[in-house]
Design an enzyme around this catalytic site. Structure first.
Site, PDB file in Angstrom:
ATOM      1  N   ASP A  28       4.766   2.557 -14.336  1.00  0.00           N
ATOM      2  CA  ASP A  28       4.577   4.124 -14.121  1.00  0.00           C
ATOM      3  C   ASP A  28       5.671   4.802 -14.176  1.00  0.00           C
ATOM      4  OD1 ASP A  28       1.860   3.960 -13.710  1.00  0.00           O
ATOM      5  OD2 ASP A  28       1.708   4.679 -11.629  1.00  0.00           O
ATOM      6  N   ASN A  70      -1.768   5.487 -17.513  1.00  0.00           N
ATOM      7  CA  ASN A  70      -2.565   5.977 -16.445  1.00  0.00           C
ATOM      8  C   ASN A  70      -1.863   6.476 -15.231  1.00  0.00           C
ATOM      9  OD1 ASN A  70      -4.911   6.233 -15.171  1.00  0.00           O
ATOM     10  ND2 ASN A  70      -5.489   4.216 -14.750  1.00  0.00           N
ATOM     11  N   ASP A 103      -4.155   4.685  -0.703  1.00  0.00           N
ATOM     12  CA  ASP A 103      -3.677   3.516  -1.094  1.00  0.00           C
ATOM     13  C   ASP A 103      -3.630   2.071  -0.462  1.00  0.00           C
ATOM     14  OD1 ASP A 103      -3.521   4.940  -3.401  1.00  0.00           O
ATOM     15  OD2 ASP A 103      -1.328   5.058  -3.586  1.00  0.00           O
ATOM     16  N   GLU A 143      -7.443   4.510 -10.360  1.00  0.00           N
ATOM     17  CA  GLU A 143      -7.152   3.672 -11.372  1.00  0.00           C
ATOM     18  C   GLU A 143      -8.770   3.283 -12.095  1.00  0.00           C
ATOM     19  OE1 GLU A 143      -5.162   4.093  -9.245  1.00  0.00           O
ATOM     20  OE2 GLU A 143      -3.272   3.494 -10.063  1.00  0.00           O
ATOM     21  N   HIS A 159      -3.963  -2.253 -10.491  1.00  0.00           N
ATOM     22  CA  HIS A 159      -2.798  -3.125  -9.481  1.00  0.00           C
ATOM     23  C   HIS A 159      -3.403  -3.361  -8.331  1.00  0.00           C
ATOM     24  CE1 HIS A 159      -0.888   1.002  -8.353  1.00  0.00           C
ATOM     25  NE2 HIS A 159      -2.094   1.013  -8.731  1.00  0.00           N
ATOM     26  N   ARG A 160      -4.026  -2.312  -7.690  1.00  0.00           N
ATOM     27  CA  ARG A 160      -4.196  -2.691  -5.978  1.00  0.00           C
ATOM     28  C   ARG A 160      -5.282  -3.513  -5.981  1.00  0.00           C
ATOM     29  NH1 ARG A 160      -0.253   0.329  -4.217  1.00  0.00           N
ATOM     30  NH2 ARG A 160       0.186   2.249  -5.129  1.00  0.00           N
ATOM     31  N   LYS A 210       1.934  -1.849 -12.927  1.00  0.00           N
ATOM     32  CA  LYS A 210       1.884  -0.452 -12.770  1.00  0.00           C
ATOM     33  C   LYS A 210       2.993  -0.015 -11.755  1.00  0.00           C
ATOM     34  CE  LYS A 210      -1.437   3.557 -12.475  1.00  0.00           C
ATOM     35  NZ  LYS A 210      -0.959   4.321 -11.691  1.00  0.00           N
TER      36      LYS A 210
HETATM   37  O1  LIG Z   1       1.581  11.818  -4.889  1.00  0.00           O
HETATM   38  C1  LIG Z   1       1.579  10.504  -5.077  1.00  0.00           C
HETATM   39  O2  LIG Z   1       2.592  10.081  -5.137  1.00  0.00           O
HETATM   40  C2  LIG Z   1       0.414  10.075  -4.827  1.00  0.00           C
HETATM   41  C3  LIG Z   1      -0.769  10.553  -4.180  1.00  0.00           C
HETATM   42  C4  LIG Z   1      -2.166   9.492  -3.895  1.00  0.00           C
HETATM   43  O3  LIG Z   1      -3.072  10.368  -4.669  1.00  0.00           O
HETATM   44  P1  LIG Z   1      -4.090  11.536  -4.245  1.00  0.00           P
HETATM   45  O4  LIG Z   1      -3.576  12.548  -3.801  1.00  0.00           O
HETATM   46  O5  LIG Z   1      -4.826  11.644  -5.638  1.00  0.00           O
HETATM   47  O6  LIG Z   1      -4.837  10.515  -3.107  1.00  0.00           O
HETATM   48  C5  LIG Z   1      -1.875   8.179  -4.270  1.00  0.00           C
HETATM   49  O7  LIG Z   1      -3.144   7.561  -4.155  1.00  0.00           O
HETATM   50  C6  LIG Z   1      -1.020   8.094  -5.225  1.00  0.00           C
HETATM   51  O8  LIG Z   1      -0.800   6.555  -5.489  1.00  0.00           O
HETATM   52  C7  LIG Z   1       0.285   8.587  -5.366  1.00  0.00           C
HETATM   53  C1  LIG Z   2      -3.799   6.168  -7.104  1.00  0.00           C
HETATM   54  C2  LIG Z   2      -2.791   5.725  -7.784  1.00  0.00           C
HETATM   55  O1  LIG Z   2      -2.122   5.752  -8.929  1.00  0.00           O
HETATM   56  P1  LIG Z   2      -1.605   7.385  -9.560  1.00  0.00           P
HETATM   57  O2  LIG Z   2      -0.326   7.826  -9.399  1.00  0.00           O
HETATM   58  O3  LIG Z   2      -1.977   7.078 -11.126  1.00  0.00           O
HETATM   59  O4  LIG Z   2      -2.965   8.205  -9.124  1.00  0.00           O
HETATM   60  C3  LIG Z   2      -2.292   4.372  -7.007  1.00  0.00           C
HETATM   61  O5  LIG Z   2      -1.085   3.921  -7.524  1.00  0.00           O
HETATM   62  O6  LIG Z   2      -2.773   3.776  -6.122  1.00  0.00           O
END
Ligand SMILES: O=C(O)C1=C[C@@H](OP(=O)(O)O)[C@@H](O)[C@H](O)C1
Ligand SMILES: C=C(OP(=O)(O)O)C(=O)O
Length: 439
Positions: free
Chosen positions: A51, A94, A324, A352, A398-399, A424
């Site tokens: 990422d 992604n 998460d 994901e 990944h999770r 990721k």
């Molecule tokens: O802003 C961020 O860094 C993230 C926000 C969350 O997503 P959502 O806001 O879509 O729940 C989380 O699930 C993602 O892994 C990272």
């Molecule tokens: C939702 C996740 O990733 P993303 O930043 O792609 O939304 C995650 O890392 O669990």
């Protein structure tokens, strides 16, 4: 050796000390802030994973200079709100934390860009963000399906300085508007007012955004997450040197190993003053009976031996703030003394993979009874005679891979397919895991 599958031995105990990889959420925000700022930034303890590589490559394609200082640190040369490359195609895999913020930044900065990702990214909604940006005059078109990537961005024609945005699908949309807001201020010399329509999920990620923007000199006030105002003279000023915390979501798997494998497991990189909401996961570990201690830069867990039949305590918990780390809790539920309920996890459906569907599927394979609704799941513990050997399909998530690796503390043989999906956010997860376990 077959890299596409990983056989896990059943595990009795876990113990050790590790340093966490950097936070994905913080790394990708800092990369973007540094690229938008006025000067050089040395970013230390940054996460190197899929990422963040996606974000770095996108910024390089946009003409931003990024230099490797050493294996833990990079230097980003800021471009002061003006990326040199005005036309390009960006492939963003992604990575939600790259796709959403870059959509906002580029549509406000101006230029001609196509943003696309893997097939799953093209199923993850972006409409609420695009609608919000179009209210101030951004020019964004959908190239396939209305409301979803891929998208095409052209020069904006600013008309208005008020945005109404929905926050019930992803908080990343508001984060993206906040991060890009100062570019709007600079270009129009106007304030930007942002109003939240209805519920806002995953609020702690907004706190991360605001905290990091402040370190780059932009301090935004808000009225209980309902209204945000970014002032006309906002500019990002590099702090020069910045350190990235360890990833609190990644910590959840390792701390869980201490909680179910006796421990102690100590993770360095996050501690009691962490800015990441996911350290709240330690509350779940507490509720489930583990003992947790905190230092300034570490967290340690100790618990029970589930392999010998000892049980964690069941939970019924609202996971809206920590979607998460909630994945980790879903797997711990199979070791509980009663059914566990996860509430308010609707956002799992658009991550994901459809994580409610996938998690239910995989937990059932190893013998758990699971029921679910649109935004909740109930997971029943697996009794001694119900464990089944299983190959876990990781759904390129990944999770799923990291959370389900905890099932190896039970009675079945667990095989993880496509273990590399951990790239990721935590490329050496299974090496760290192997160093902590005692079979
Ligand atoms: O802003 C961020 O860094 C993230 C926000 C969350 O997503 P959502 O806001 O879509 O729940 C989380 O699930 C993602 O892994 C990272
Ligand atoms: C939702 C996740 O990733 P993303 O930043 O792609 O939304 C995650 O890392 O669990």
């Amino acid at each position: 050796m077959n890299d596409n599958i990983l056989n896990l031995q059943t595990i009795k105990l876990a113990k050790g000390v590790i340093t966490l990889p950097g936070s994905k959420s913080i790394s990708n925000r800092i990369l973007l802030l540094a690229a938008l700022s006025n000067n050089e930034t040395n970013i230390n303890d940054i996460l190197f994973s899929e990422d963040t590589e996606i974000m770095m490559n996108a910024l390089k394609t946009l003409g931003v200079k990024i230099v490797l200082n050493n294996d833990r640190s990079i230097k980003v040369i800021g471009n002061d709100f003006n990326f040199p490359v005005k036309e390009s195609n960006l492939f963003l895999g992604n990575a939600g934390t790259a796709f959403r913020p870059l959509t906002a930044v580029l549509s406000i900065m101006g230029g001609s860009y196509i943003l696309s990702g893997i097939d799953r990214m093209h199923e993850r909604p972006i409409k609420d963000l695009v609608d919000a940006l179009c209210q101030i005059g951004a020019n964004i078109k959908y190239l396939k399906n209305e409301g979803y990537p891929p998208i095409k961005i052209k020069n904006p024609n600013f008309t208005n300085n008020h945005i109404n945005i929905k926050g019930n699908v992803s908080s990343q949309f508001l984060t993206s508007i906040l991060l890009s807001g100062p570019i709007f201020n600079y270009k129009t010399q106007k304030n930007l007012s942002i109003y939240i329509d209805g519920d806002l999920i995953s609020k702690p990620y907004i706190d991360i955004t605001l905290n990091l923007m402040k370190r780059f000199g932009v301090d935004i006030q808000h009225n209980n997450f309902k209204r945000f105002e970014i002032l006309a003279n906002s500019k990002y000023t590099s702090p020069g040197n910045i350190y990235i915390e360890g990833d609190a979501s990644s910590a959840s798997y390792l701390l869980s190993m201490g909680a179910i494998g006796l421990g102690p497991v100590r993770v360095y990189g996050v501690g009691k003053n962490s800015i990441q909401g996911d350290i709240e996961f330690t509350k779940i570990l507490n509720i489930m009976g583990a003992s947790i201690s905190f230092g300034d830069n570490w967290i340690e867990s100790r618990g029970i031996k589930v392999h010998s039949g000892e049980k964690l305590k069941a939970f019924n918990y609202d996971f809206n703030l920590i979607p998460d780390a909630a994945m980790t809790a879903a797997v711990l539920a199979i070791f509980a003394d009663g059914p566990c309920k996860l509430n308010n996890i609707g956002s799992w459906r658009v991550k994901e993979t459809d994580r409610i569907y996938a998690m239910q599927n995989e937990l059932q394979k190893i013998g758990a009874k699971v029921i679910s609704g649109n935004d909740w799941m109930i997971i029943y513990p697996i009794n001694d005679n119900e464990w089944k050997d299983a190959t876990i399909d990781t759904w390129n998530d990944h999770r799923i891979a990291m959370a389900l690796s905890l099932a190896a503390f039970g009675k079945s043989k667990i095989t993880i397919s496509n273990p590399k999906c951990v790239n990721k956010t935590f490329p050496n997860y299974f090496d760290v895991y192997k160093n902590l376990i005692i079979n």
